[in-house]
Design a protein around this motif. Structure first.
Motif, PDB file in Angstrom:
ATOM      1  N   LYS A   1     128.948 -29.136  21.784  1.00  0.00           N
ATOM      2  CA  LYS A   1     130.408 -29.032  21.621  1.00  0.00           C
ATOM      3  C   LYS A   1     130.956 -27.789  22.348  1.00  0.00           C
ATOM      4  N   GLU A   2     131.761 -26.977  21.631  1.00  0.00           N
ATOM      5  CA  GLU A   2     132.414 -25.811  22.258  1.00  0.00           C
ATOM      6  C   GLU A   2     131.417 -24.775  22.773  1.00  0.00           C
ATOM      7  N   GLU A   3     130.228 -24.741  22.179  1.00  0.00           N
ATOM      8  CA  GLU A   3     129.216 -23.773  22.622  1.00  0.00           C
ATOM      9  C   GLU A   3     128.737 -24.069  24.047  1.00  0.00           C
ATOM     10  N   SER A   4     129.055 -25.261  24.554  1.00  0.00           N
ATOM     11  CA  SER A   4     128.605 -25.659  25.892  1.00  0.00           C
ATOM     12  C   SER A   4     129.100 -24.713  26.965  1.00  0.00           C
ATOM     13  N   GLU A   5     130.285 -24.145  26.777  1.00  0.00           N
ATOM     14  CA  GLU A   5     130.838 -23.245  27.798  1.00  0.00           C
ATOM     15  C   GLU A   5     129.922 -22.053  28.041  1.00  0.00           C
ATOM     16  N   LEU A   6     129.170 -21.660  27.032  1.00  0.00           N
ATOM     17  CA  LEU A   6     128.222 -20.555  27.172  1.00  0.00           C
ATOM     18  C   LEU A   6     127.140 -20.881  28.197  1.00  0.00           C
ATOM     19  N   LEU A   7     126.812 -22.173  28.345  1.00  0.00           N
ATOM     20  CA  LEU A   7     125.687 -22.578  29.184  1.00  0.00           C
ATOM     21  C   LEU A   7     126.054 -22.828  30.641  1.00  0.00           C
ATOM     22  N   PHE A   8     127.340 -22.895  30.950  1.00  0.00           N
ATOM     23  CA  PHE A   8     127.754 -23.248  32.309  1.00  0.00           C
ATOM     24  C   PHE A   8     128.387 -22.081  33.059  1.00  0.00           C
ATOM     25  N   THR A   9     128.105 -20.868  32.621  1.00  0.00           N
ATOM     26  CA  THR A   9     128.641 -19.689  33.308  1.00  0.00           C
ATOM     27  C   THR A   9     127.681 -19.224  34.400  1.00  0.00           C
ATOM     28  N   SER A  10     128.168 -18.348  35.263  1.00  0.00           N
ATOM     29  CA  SER A  10     127.303 -17.781  36.291  1.00  0.00           C
ATOM     30  C   SER A  10     126.197 -16.931  35.666  1.00  0.00           C
ATOM     31  N   HIS A  11     126.496 -16.299  34.514  1.00  0.00           N
ATOM     32  CA  HIS A  11     125.474 -15.512  33.813  1.00  0.00           C
ATOM     33  C   HIS A  11     124.334 -16.417  33.350  1.00  0.00           C
ATOM     34  N   ALA A  12     124.686 -17.565  32.766  1.00  0.00           N
ATOM     35  CA  ALA A  12     123.671 -18.511  32.297  1.00  0.00           C
ATOM     36  C   ALA A  12     122.824 -19.009  33.461  1.00  0.00           C
ATOM     37  N   LYS A  13     123.460 -19.273  34.590  1.00  0.00           N
ATOM     38  CA  LYS A  13     122.718 -19.728  35.768  1.00  0.00           C
ATOM     39  C   LYS A  13     121.708 -18.671  36.221  1.00  0.00           C
ATOM     40  N   ASN A  14     122.124 -17.410  36.272  1.00  0.00           N
ATOM     41  CA  ASN A  14     121.218 -16.336  36.682  1.00  0.00           C
ATOM     42  C   ASN A  14     120.051 -16.185  35.717  1.00  0.00           C
ATOM     43  N   ILE A  15     120.328 -16.366  34.424  1.00  0.00           N
ATOM     44  CA  ILE A  15     119.277 -16.304  33.405  1.00  0.00           C
ATOM     45  C   ILE A  15     118.277 -17.431  33.602  1.00  0.00           C
ATOM     46  N   LEU A  16     118.780 -18.642  33.838  1.00  0.00           N
ATOM     47  CA  LEU A  16     117.905 -19.792  34.056  1.00  0.00           C
ATOM     48  C   LEU A  16     117.048 -19.610  35.308  1.00  0.00           C
ATOM     49  N   LEU A  17     117.640 -19.026  36.345  1.00  0.00           N
ATOM     50  CA  LEU A  17     116.884 -18.755  37.573  1.00  0.00           C
ATOM     51  C   LEU A  17     115.710 -17.820  37.292  1.00  0.00           C
ATOM     52  N   LYS A  18     115.953 -16.827  36.442  1.00  0.00           N
ATOM     53  CA  LYS A  18     114.891 -15.862  36.120  1.00  0.00           C
ATOM     54  C   LYS A  18     113.776 -16.549  35.324  1.00  0.00           C
ATOM     55  N   PHE A  19     114.166 -17.365  34.340  1.00  0.00           N
ATOM     56  CA  PHE A  19     113.164 -18.060  33.526  1.00  0.00           C
ATOM     57  C   PHE A  19     112.464 -19.167  34.310  1.00  0.00           C
ATOM     58  N   SER A  20     113.088 -19.657  35.353  1.00  0.00           N
ATOM     59  CA  SER A  20     112.469 -20.735  36.135  1.00  0.00           C
ATOM     60  C   SER A  20     111.250 -20.246  36.915  1.00  0.00           C
ATOM     61  N   THR A  21     111.161 -18.935  37.153  1.00  0.00           N
ATOM     62  CA  THR A  21     110.010 -18.370  37.852  1.00  0.00           C
ATOM     63  C   THR A  21     109.002 -17.755  36.883  1.00  0.00           C
ATOM     64  N   LYS A  22     109.513 -17.229  35.757  1.00  0.00           N
ATOM     65  CA  LYS A  22     108.630 -16.653  34.740  1.00  0.00           C
ATOM     66  C   LYS A  22     109.152 -17.098  33.381  1.00  0.00           C
ATOM     67  N   PRO A  23     108.553 -18.121  32.778  1.00  0.00           N
ATOM     68  CA  PRO A  23     109.140 -18.762  31.591  1.00  0.00           C
ATOM     69  C   PRO A  23     109.064 -17.976  30.293  1.00  0.00           C
ATOM     70  N   ILE A  24     108.209 -16.948  30.233  1.00  0.00           N
ATOM     71  CA  ILE A  24     108.102 -16.107  29.028  1.00  0.00           C
ATOM     72  C   ILE A  24     108.429 -14.672  29.420  1.00  0.00           C
ATOM     73  N   LEU A  25     109.448 -14.093  28.773  1.00  0.00           N
ATOM     74  CA  LEU A  25     109.882 -12.746  29.134  1.00  0.00           C
ATOM     75  C   LEU A  25     110.146 -11.913  27.886  1.00  0.00           C
ATOM     76  N   LYS A  26     109.784 -10.630  27.953  1.00  0.00           N
ATOM     77  CA  LYS A  26     110.096  -9.696  26.878  1.00  0.00           C
ATOM     78  C   LYS A  26     111.448  -9.039  27.158  1.00  0.00           C
ATOM     79  N   THR A  27     112.001  -8.426  26.140  1.00  0.00           N
ATOM     80  CA  THR A  27     113.311  -7.794  26.255  1.00  0.00           C
ATOM     81  C   THR A  27     113.370  -6.825  27.428  1.00  0.00           C
ATOM     82  N   ASN A  28     112.316  -6.005  27.583  1.00  0.00           N
ATOM     83  CA  ASN A  28     112.340  -4.985  28.641  1.00  0.00           C
ATOM     84  C   ASN A  28     112.168  -5.563  30.045  1.00  0.00           C
ATOM     85  N   GLU A  29     111.895  -6.865  30.147  1.00  0.00           N
ATOM     86  CA  GLU A  29     111.773  -7.512  31.454  1.00  0.00           C
ATOM     87  C   GLU A  29     113.073  -8.179  31.890  1.00  0.00           C
TER      88      GLU A  29
END
Length: 239
Positions: free
Chosen positions: A91-119
């Motif tokens: 629903k309304e939470e979907s807007e959180l997933l379609f931002t440029s920030h979300a895309k950059n996050i997905l790009l990072k996880f797409s190369t390394k799927p498990i990350l710690k906070t400091n990474e």
């Protein structure tokens, strides 16, 4: 294709407003929209301001326009199908997933799927926490003084979102999922002090079901068909 680089804020703004129009069309669930209605969903004071966005969406075959100037979603388009699927779930939470920030996050996880906070980049942490809290796209689990995040790449909402952004996984998905089940079952065992082989297998199986969005123990109890369990779904809905 949408591409954001070099801190081009103007382009990011256009991208986000176009996606917001598509999301709002899905949320409202109408078949047809006037330009006035679509200008309103992105809070434009003057209707003329919405036309550049509608033109681009129409050129990319994301929306249709009839001879009366009425717009509708082009449901033959795969990206529209992806948006509709995700909006139906979140629903309304979907807007959180379609931002440029979300895309950059997905790009990072797409190369390394498990990350710690400091990474992870500090400026992305709030968005990552929101995604983990409000959706099943990313999962978080405490580990010592840190938090471990991993992408639930095998689930359909994640696949749809990655597909929307044209992001390809750079790791073996089955091997990653197996690692997740083994690793986080081990954490569960350590916390609960379960040492017996049977308990270890049960914890691993329960974690596998949980990662699939199910609950192994609850499902097994339901098989017994006890009347007292009829309300269990309500009790565990917010688990």
């Amino acid at each position: 294709k949408y591409r954001a680089s070099g801190g081009d804020e103007y382009f990011l703004e256009i991208m986000n407003k176009e996606i917001k129009i598509l999301i709002q069309m899905c949320l409202k669930g109408k078949e047809n929209y006037t330009s006035e209605e679509l200008a309103e969903v992105i809070h434009l004071k003057f209707i003329n301001g919405v036309y550049p966005f509608l033109k681009k969406l129409h050129e990319q075959k994301l929306i249709n326009k009839d001879n009366r100037g009425v717009y509708s979603l082009d449901r033959r388009n795969k990206k529209v199908q992806d948006i509709e699927f995700i909006v139906e779930l979140f629903k309304e939470e979907s807007e959180l997933l379609f931002t440029s920030h979300a895309k950059n996050i997905l790009l990072k996880f797409s190369t390394k799927p498990i990350l710690k906070t400091n990474e992870l980049p500090y400026h992305n942490l709030r968005v990552i926490k929101d995604i983990a809290k409000k959706t099943r796209i990313i999962y978080s689990i405490p580990e010592g003084n840190s938090i471990v995040y991993f992408i639930r790449s095998w689930e359909e909402p994640t696949k749809r979102l990655l597909d929307f952004f044209d992001i390809k996984l750079q790791f073996d998905e089955e091997e990653f999922r197996h690692t997740i089940i083994k690793s986080f079952s081990a954490i569960t065992l350590k916390k609960e002090h379960l040492d017996e082989q049977q308990s270890r297998e049960l914890a691993e199986m329960n974690m596998k079901y949980y990662l699939d969005g199910k609950d192994f123990l609850l499902d097994k109890l339901k098989e017994l068909n006890f009347p007292i369990l009829s309300g269990m779904d309500i009790l565990t809905k917010e688990k």
